[in-house]
Write a protein that holds these residues in place. Structure first.
Motif, short mmCIF file in Angstrom:
data_model
loop_
_atom_site.label_atom_id
_atom_site.label_comp_id
_atom_site.label_asym_id
_atom_site.label_seq_id
_atom_site.Cartn_x
_atom_site.Cartn_y
_atom_site.Cartn_z
N ILE A 149 -13.33 -33.23 -65.44
CA ILE A 149 -14.48 -34.12 -65.64
C ILE A 149 -14.91 -34.09 -67.10
O ILE A 149 -15.16 -35.13 -67.71
CB ILE A 149 -15.64 -33.73 -64.70
CG1 ILE A 149 -15.25 -34.03 -63.26
CG2 ILE A 149 -16.92 -34.47 -65.09
CD1 ILE A 149 -16.23 -33.50 -62.22
N LEU A 150 -14.97 -32.89 -67.69
CA LEU A 150 -15.39 -32.78 -69.09
C LEU A 150 -14.38 -33.42 -70.05
O LEU A 150 -14.74 -33.78 -71.18
CB LEU A 150 -15.62 -31.32 -69.46
CG LEU A 150 -16.82 -30.66 -68.78
CD1 LEU A 150 -16.87 -29.18 -69.10
CD2 LEU A 150 -18.11 -31.35 -69.15
N ASP A 151 -13.14 -33.59 -69.63
CA ASP A 151 -12.14 -34.27 -70.45
C ASP A 151 -12.21 -35.79 -70.28
O ASP A 151 -11.51 -36.53 -70.97
CB ASP A 151 -10.72 -33.80 -70.09
CG ASP A 151 -10.42 -32.41 -70.61
OD1 ASP A 151 -11.12 -31.96 -71.55
OD2 ASP A 151 -9.49 -31.77 -70.09
N GLY A 152 -13.05 -36.26 -69.37
CA GLY A 152 -13.14 -37.69 -69.06
C GLY A 152 -14.10 -38.46 -69.94
O GLY A 152 -14.74 -37.91 -70.85
N ILE A 200 -18.06 -37.64 -71.87
CA ILE A 200 -18.75 -36.71 -70.98
C ILE A 200 -18.85 -35.37 -71.72
O ILE A 200 -17.84 -34.81 -72.12
CB ILE A 200 -18.01 -36.55 -69.65
CG1 ILE A 200 -17.95 -37.90 -68.93
CG2 ILE A 200 -18.69 -35.49 -68.78
CD1 ILE A 200 -17.09 -37.92 -67.69
N GLU A 201 -20.07 -34.90 -71.90
CA GLU A 201 -20.29 -33.68 -72.67
C GLU A 201 -20.64 -32.48 -71.79
O GLU A 201 -20.37 -31.36 -72.17
CB GLU A 201 -21.39 -33.92 -73.69
CG GLU A 201 -21.08 -35.12 -74.56
CD GLU A 201 -21.46 -34.91 -75.99
OE1 GLU A 201 -22.26 -34.03 -76.28
OE2 GLU A 201 -20.93 -35.66 -76.82
N ASN A 202 -21.28 -32.72 -70.64
CA ASN A 202 -21.69 -31.63 -69.79
C ASN A 202 -21.98 -32.15 -68.39
O ASN A 202 -22.06 -33.36 -68.18
CB ASN A 202 -22.91 -30.91 -70.35
CG ASN A 202 -22.92 -29.43 -70.04
OD1 ASN A 202 -22.31 -28.98 -69.08
ND2 ASN A 202 -23.64 -28.66 -70.86
N ILE A 203 -22.15 -31.24 -67.45
CA ILE A 203 -22.46 -31.58 -66.06
C ILE A 203 -23.61 -30.69 -65.61
O ILE A 203 -23.63 -29.50 -65.93
CB ILE A 203 -21.26 -31.31 -65.13
CG1 ILE A 203 -20.01 -32.02 -65.63
CG2 ILE A 203 -21.57 -31.72 -63.71
CD1 ILE A 203 -18.75 -31.55 -64.94
N THR A 204 -24.55 -31.26 -64.87
CA THR A 204 -25.58 -30.44 -64.24
C THR A 204 -25.29 -30.40 -62.75
O THR A 204 -24.71 -31.32 -62.18
CB THR A 204 -27.00 -30.98 -64.49
OG1 THR A 204 -27.14 -32.25 -63.86
CG2 THR A 204 -27.29 -31.10 -65.97
N GLY A 216 -25.27 -26.56 -55.77
CA GLY A 216 -23.83 -26.37 -55.80
C GLY A 216 -22.99 -27.63 -55.94
O GLY A 216 -21.78 -27.56 -55.93
N ALA A 217 -23.63 -28.79 -56.07
CA ALA A 217 -22.89 -30.05 -56.21
C ALA A 217 -23.24 -30.70 -57.54
O ALA A 217 -24.35 -30.55 -58.05
CB ALA A 217 -23.24 -30.99 -55.07
N ALA A 218 -22.29 -31.44 -58.10
CA ALA A 218 -22.54 -32.16 -59.36
C ALA A 218 -23.70 -33.13 -59.14
O ALA A 218 -23.74 -33.84 -58.14
CB ALA A 218 -21.29 -32.90 -59.80
N SER A 219 -24.63 -33.12 -60.07
CA SER A 219 -25.81 -33.96 -59.96
C SER A 219 -25.87 -35.03 -61.05
O SER A 219 -26.12 -36.20 -60.77
CB SER A 219 -27.06 -33.08 -60.02
OG SER A 219 -28.23 -33.85 -60.07
N ARG A 220 -25.67 -34.61 -62.29
CA ARG A 220 -25.74 -35.54 -63.42
C ARG A 220 -24.63 -35.25 -64.43
O ARG A 220 -24.20 -34.11 -64.57
CB ARG A 220 -27.08 -35.43 -64.14
CG ARG A 220 -28.24 -35.88 -63.30
CD ARG A 220 -29.52 -35.78 -64.08
NE ARG A 220 -30.65 -36.07 -63.23
CZ ARG A 220 -31.31 -37.22 -63.24
NH1 ARG A 220 -30.95 -38.17 -64.06
NH2 ARG A 220 -32.33 -37.40 -62.43
N LEU A 221 -24.23 -36.30 -65.12
CA LEU A 221 -23.31 -36.17 -66.24
C LEU A 221 -24.12 -36.37 -67.52
O LEU A 221 -24.87 -37.33 -67.64
CB LEU A 221 -22.21 -37.23 -66.17
CG LEU A 221 -21.30 -37.18 -64.95
CD1 LEU A 221 -20.33 -38.35 -64.97
CD2 LEU A 221 -20.54 -35.87 -64.89
N ILE A 222 -23.99 -35.45 -68.45
CA ILE A 222 -24.60 -35.59 -69.77
C ILE A 222 -23.55 -36.23 -70.65
O ILE A 222 -22.44 -35.69 -70.79
CB ILE A 222 -25.04 -34.22 -70.34
CG1 ILE A 222 -25.88 -33.44 -69.32
CG2 ILE A 222 -25.77 -34.42 -71.67
CD1 ILE A 222 -27.12 -34.14 -68.83
#
Length: 87
Positions: free
Chosen positions: A6-9, A22-26, A30-36
């Motif tokens: 995901i971070l490589d996307g 895509i720089e980070n994930i919150t 336990g589940a992905a919520s937001r993409l920074i």
């Protein structure tokens, strides 16, 4: 999807054109919520950031990464946000 893929996307508009990295994930519960995401980065550095809801984007899996595509209306809203972030 793995976090590293995901971070490589990238974030893509409705025409599959890259509009952000895509720089980070919150995570929440336990589940992905937001993409920074980062955009308007001169020479690949600095720039601005925004948070996008993970579940509102369409995932496109590649061999080495996962891109996320916006709908036409989401991409138009993001373009408006980008203009306001610059000014």
């Amino acid at each position: 999807y793995s976090v590293s893929k995901i971070l490589d996307g990238n974030i893509l508009n409705a025409q599959s054109k890259k509009i952000a990295d895509i720089e980070n994930i919150t995570f929440r519960n336990g589940a992905a919520s937001r993409l920074i995401v980062g955009f308007d980065k001169p020479l690949g550095m600095g720039g601005d950031q925004a948070a996008l809801d993970y579940d509102d984007l369409k995932a496109i899996k590649h061999e080495s990464s996962v891109d996320f595509q916006m709908s036409s209306s989401q991409a138009a809203n993001f373009a408006s946000y980008k203009k306001s972030a610059i000014n």
